[in-house]
Enzyme design. Structure first.
Site, PDB file in Angstrom:
ATOM      1  CD  GLU A  42      -4.470   5.535   3.857  1.00 41.06           C
ATOM      2  OE1 GLU A  42      -5.537   5.322   4.184  1.00 41.06           O
ATOM      3  OE2 GLU A  42      -3.917   5.080   2.678  1.00 41.06           O
ATOM      4  CE  LYS A  66      -3.690  -1.923   2.827  1.00 45.23           C
ATOM      5  NZ  LYS A  66      -4.484  -2.591   1.987  1.00 45.23           N
ATOM      6  CG  HIS A 103     -12.014  -1.618   8.565  1.00 46.39           C
ATOM      7  ND1 HIS A 103     -12.348  -0.294   8.439  1.00 46.39           N
ATOM      8  CD2 HIS A 103     -11.160  -1.586   9.662  1.00 46.39           C
ATOM      9  CE1 HIS A 103     -11.862   0.611   9.455  1.00 46.39           C
ATOM     10  NE2 HIS A 103     -11.277  -0.541  10.116  1.00 46.39           N
ATOM     11  NE  ARG A 105      -7.948  -9.730  -4.129  1.00 52.31           N
ATOM     12  CZ  ARG A 105      -8.966  -9.235  -3.530  1.00 52.31           C
ATOM     13  NH1 ARG A 105     -10.328  -9.560  -4.448  1.00 52.31           N
ATOM     14  NH2 ARG A 105      -9.082  -8.518  -2.522  1.00 52.31           N
TER      15      ARG A 105
HETATM   16  P1  ADP Z   1     -12.725  -7.768  -1.786  1.00 50.72           P
HETATM   17  O1  ADP Z   1     -12.692  -6.485  -1.969  1.00 50.72           O
HETATM   18  O2  ADP Z   1     -12.724  -8.805  -2.851  1.00 50.72           O
HETATM   19  O3  ADP Z   1     -13.728  -8.132  -0.813  1.00 50.72           O
HETATM   20  P2  ADP Z   1     -11.016  -8.684   0.350  1.00 50.72           P
HETATM   21  O4  ADP Z   1      -9.833  -7.480   0.574  1.00 50.72           O
HETATM   22  O5  ADP Z   1     -12.169  -8.383   1.304  1.00 50.72           O
HETATM   23  O6  ADP Z   1     -11.474  -8.207  -0.901  1.00 50.72           O
HETATM   24  O7  ADP Z   1     -10.497  -9.917   0.060  1.00 50.72           O
HETATM   25  C1  ADP Z   1     -11.121 -11.106  -0.445  1.00 50.72           C
HETATM   26  C2  ADP Z   1     -11.002 -12.178   0.133  1.00 50.72           C
HETATM   27  O8  ADP Z   1      -9.763 -12.529   0.033  1.00 50.72           O
HETATM   28  C3  ADP Z   1     -11.437 -12.283   1.469  1.00 50.72           C
HETATM   29  O9  ADP Z   1     -12.391 -13.667   1.608  1.00 50.72           O
HETATM   30  C4  ADP Z   1     -10.497 -12.246   2.238  1.00 50.72           C
HETATM   31  O10 ADP Z   1     -10.647 -12.901   3.684  1.00 50.72           O
HETATM   32  C5  ADP Z   1      -9.235 -12.924   1.680  1.00 50.72           C
HETATM   33  N1  ADP Z   1      -7.987 -12.199   1.814  1.00 50.72           N
HETATM   34  C6  ADP Z   1      -7.614 -10.910   1.652  1.00 50.72           C
HETATM   35  N2  ADP Z   1      -6.195 -10.663   1.822  1.00 50.72           N
HETATM   36  C7  ADP Z   1      -5.833 -11.899   2.234  1.00 50.72           C
HETATM   37  C8  ADP Z   1      -4.514 -12.205   2.580  1.00 50.72           C
HETATM   38  N3  ADP Z   1      -3.507 -11.543   2.585  1.00 50.72           N
HETATM   39  N4  ADP Z   1      -4.487 -13.795   2.688  1.00 50.72           N
HETATM   40  C9  ADP Z   1      -5.398 -14.410   2.589  1.00 50.72           C
HETATM   41  N5  ADP Z   1      -6.686 -14.134   2.326  1.00 50.72           N
HETATM   42  C10 ADP Z   1      -6.915 -12.946   2.040  1.00 50.72           C
HETATM   43  P1  ADP Z   2      -7.954  -3.653   2.942  1.00 48.60           P
HETATM   44  O1  ADP Z   2      -6.591  -4.216   1.813  1.00 48.60           O
HETATM   45  O2  ADP Z   2      -7.668  -4.386   3.939  1.00 48.60           O
HETATM   46  O3  ADP Z   2      -8.982  -3.931   1.777  1.00 48.60           O
HETATM   47  P2  ADP Z   2      -8.187  -1.017   2.320  1.00 48.60           P
HETATM   48  O4  ADP Z   2      -6.998   0.174   2.512  1.00 48.60           O
HETATM   49  O5  ADP Z   2      -8.734  -1.098   1.204  1.00 48.60           O
HETATM   50  O6  ADP Z   2      -7.696  -2.289   2.974  1.00 48.60           O
HETATM   51  O7  ADP Z   2      -9.424  -0.358   3.617  1.00 48.60           O
HETATM   52  C1  ADP Z   2     -10.283  -1.134   3.848  1.00 48.60           C
HETATM   53  C2  ADP Z   2     -11.295  -0.292   4.222  1.00 48.60           C
HETATM   54  O8  ADP Z   2     -10.950   0.386   5.449  1.00 48.60           O
HETATM   55  C3  ADP Z   2     -12.016   0.669   3.342  1.00 48.60           C
HETATM   56  O9  ADP Z   2     -13.071   0.137   2.815  1.00 48.60           O
HETATM   57  C4  ADP Z   2     -12.404   1.596   4.456  1.00 48.60           C
HETATM   58  O10 ADP Z   2     -13.772   1.225   4.932  1.00 48.60           O
HETATM   59  C5  ADP Z   2     -11.561   1.467   5.660  1.00 48.60           C
HETATM   60  N1  ADP Z   2     -10.532   2.531   5.437  1.00 48.60           N
HETATM   61  C6  ADP Z   2      -9.212   2.524   4.824  1.00 48.60           C
HETATM   62  N2  ADP Z   2      -8.556   3.536   4.717  1.00 48.60           N
HETATM   63  C7  ADP Z   2      -9.271   4.585   5.453  1.00 48.60           C
HETATM   64  C8  ADP Z   2      -9.245   5.950   5.905  1.00 48.60           C
HETATM   65  N3  ADP Z   2      -8.213   6.674   5.452  1.00 48.60           N
HETATM   66  N4  ADP Z   2     -10.224   6.523   6.528  1.00 48.60           N
HETATM   67  C9  ADP Z   2     -11.347   5.804   6.755  1.00 48.60           C
HETATM   68  N5  ADP Z   2     -11.544   4.713   6.513  1.00 48.60           N
HETATM   69  C10 ADP Z   2     -10.435   4.043   5.803  1.00 48.60           C
END
Ligand code: ADP
Ligand code: ADP
Ligand code: MG
Length: 497
Positions: free
Chosen positions: A206, A122, A241, A298
């Site tokens: 952030e 990130k 989240h 993906r």
């Molecule tokens: P989406 O936006 O597709 O929901 P998520 O970040 O929630 O993306 O991840 C999708 C799936 O992959 C979820 O079932 C989550 O638990 C799994 N997942 C996300 N990150 C990881 C990781 N680092 N290792 C294993 N599984 C992961």
């Molecule tokens: P992940 O890889 O776990 O999906 P993200 O960076 O996409 O991580 O963040 C997951 C969720 O966390 C976002 O969809 C949002 O709801 C919350 N989030 C992430 N960054 C912020 C932020 N700077 N301020 C408020 N909420 C956040």
């Protein structure tokens, strides 16, 4: 159409549940032989039906099976596959897997290893976005991780702020810090958690955006400079989240705002020379200011809402481009029509902290009818364990407009019967029928703000189920090859709608 003329004859899917089924269905439609590579301890009696072959990834949990690059590559080789689709989760965003496929002469159905690597961190992807002029949340993404540097950065950013694991995913590894005194413990625990969960303790800071919406763009590229977007998805209804309800189009947003976000999403994807399906995630303030969050390199869990509203098949498109075929569409050919909503069905107990549930599915009936799609990974008799993710299925509903789509998803949830393990079905129905949801007043705080109204109402047992229940023998034998289900009475909690 069919891909017989192209380079994929046999595809291996080292994944499980609904996404494995989703990919296998596309293979059958395209005349590609399919192989399910699975953990021994996973119940694959449902998923395997959609595949031509299965191959074992051995005993143990996810780490010992689906997450082991060597085992996955060995399985692909042994099965004689010439391509691999990683699905989502597990190894889908590991550059190491894409590179290992290249080395083994396998087609990786996804982006180049270099694009995955660039977006896998990130912190690094934030820096790249800034260089491309794509707005990122005000924050700190430097390599210097010393406490004095992070503290000085935190003071500049202001509170509340979010400490994030640079390698994080699935909503894990995030801590909200509301005041300076909370910073050090948050940094220490986030670094510890990140090292454990992701094998990497790099953090970024952030500004915490209050009451934001999560809006993401589906993008698709051919790796030869052509990139299109397939519009947005609003995934603001989240718990910890993690997305729970996803829809497209995003309610209450102007064409103009969506067009600006689409341009930023395309710029982000172009910056990594993107090939295949990907998602650019943004966080949007209540004033409509948007910032890049991350790019998922993906297929996304919520891709079906895009498929319904854009009238495309994203897995077909992935396979076509991976096999060296042309881009399936130009931007001008793509349009949004109608509205789609997806809800994720989990084996969990909404009345008890959403704890994951295990058990045997004693009765299972999917909704159907106009505009209803179910992508499931289970059937009657499936054993739900605690070793793997508790998502059972996704329900996706399509209609001419948002109001009708809400009516439809509400009806379909009412028709969805899963007995034997607690699920979130009734709770989801309360979410989608909530007046604020109908108004499109969504934000990532929705579930927290409305928690009290989402508590169970007095159980209103569906008459038909009550009748089935009354008639059901206590012991029942299910279809041949499926396990005996001894107790269909164990999940009364499910019937309160
Ligand atoms: P989406 O936006 O597709 O929901 P998520 O970040 O929630 O993306 O991840 C999708 C799936 O992959 C979820 O079932 C989550 O638990 C799994 N997942 C996300 N990150 C990881 C990781 N680092 N290792 C294993 N599984 C992961
Ligand atoms: P992940 O890889 O776990 O999906 P993200 O960076 O996409 O991580 O963040 C997951 C969720 O966390 C976002 O969809 C949002 O709801 C919350 N989030 C992430 N960054 C912020 C932020 N700077 N301020 C408020 N909420 C956040
Ligand atoms: Mg994300």
């Amino acid at each position: 159409m069919g891909l017989q003329k192209l380079d994929i004859r046999k595809l291996v899917v080292p994944n499980r549940g609904e996404i494995a089924v989703r990919i296998a269905r596309a293979c059958r439609e395209l005349g590609i032989a399919s192989v399910l590579a699975h953990a021994d301890e996973d119940d694959v009696r449902y998923t395997r039906r959609f595949f031509d072959e299965t191959i074992s990834l051995g005993p143990g949990d996810a780490r010992a099976t689906y997450l082991d690059v060597n085992k996955v590559i060995d399985a692909a080789r042994t099965s004689g596959a010439d391509a691999l689709h990683p699905g989502y989760g597990f190894l889908s965003e590991r550059a190491e897997l894409a590179a290992a496929c290249d080395d083994a002469g396998l087609i990786f159905v996804g982006p180049k290893a270099s694009s995955i690597a660039a977006m896998g961190s990130k912190a690094e992807s934030r820096r790249l976005m800034q260089s491309l002029g794509v707005p990122v949340v005000p924050g700190y993404d430097g390599d210097d991780q010393s406490l004095p540097t992070l503290t000085a950065a935190a003071e500049r950013i202001g509170f509340p702020l979010l400490v994030k694991a640079s390698a994080g995913g699935g909503g894990k590894g995030m801590k909200i810090v509301r005041a300076a005194g909370e910073l050090q413990p948050a940094i220490e625990s986030a670094a510890r958690e990140a090292a454990k969960a992701f094998g990497n303790d790099q953090l970024l800071l952030e500004r915490y955006i209050e009451e934001p919406r999560h809006v993401e763009f589906q993008i698709f590229g051919d790796g030869r400079g052509n990139i299109v977007h397939l519009f947005e998805r609003d995934c603001s209804i989240q718990r910890r989240h993690q997305k729970v309800v996803e829809e497209t189009p995003a309610p209450r947003y102007s064409e103009e705002l969506r067009a600006r976000m689409a341009r930023a999403a395309i710029a982000a994807a172009a910056g990594v020379d993107y090939r295949n399906a990907g998602t650019v995630e943004f966080i949007v303030t209540p004033d409509g200011e948007f910032f890049f969050l991350e790019m998922n390199t993906r297929l996304q869990v919520e891709h079906p809402v895009t498929e319904l509203v854009a009238g495309v098949d994203l897995v077909h498109a992935q396979l076509q481009v991976a096999a060296g075929g042309p881009m399936p569409w130009t931007q001008e050919q793509l349009a949004q029509r109608g509205h789609a909503i997806q809800v994720r069905i989990y084996a969990e107990d909404p009345d008890d902290r959403f704890l994951p549930q295990s058990g045997t599915i004693a009765a299972y009936r999917e909704p159907s009818g106009p505009g209803v799609r179910v992508d499931a990974g289970v059937m009657r008799g499936s054993e739900i364990g605690v070793k793997f993710d508790p998502m059972l299925a996704k329900l996706i509903c399509y209609a001419e407009d948002r109001g009708k789509a809400i009516d439809r998803v509400s009806r379909a949830l009412r028709d969805y019967v899963i007995l034997g393990t607690k699920t979130n079905i009734s709770w989801l129905r309360r979410v989608v029928t909530h007046p604020a949801f109908r108004e499109g007043l969504v934000s990532t705080r929705f579930l927290a703000d409305h928690a009290a109204e989402l508590e169970p109402r007095v159980p209103e047992i569906i008459p038909e189920i009550a009748a089935t229940l009354a008639a059901a023998p206590r012991q029942r034998v299910v279809g041949a090859g499926e396990p005996q289900v001894t107790d269909v009475w164990s999940s009364v909690g499910n019937w309160g709608r």
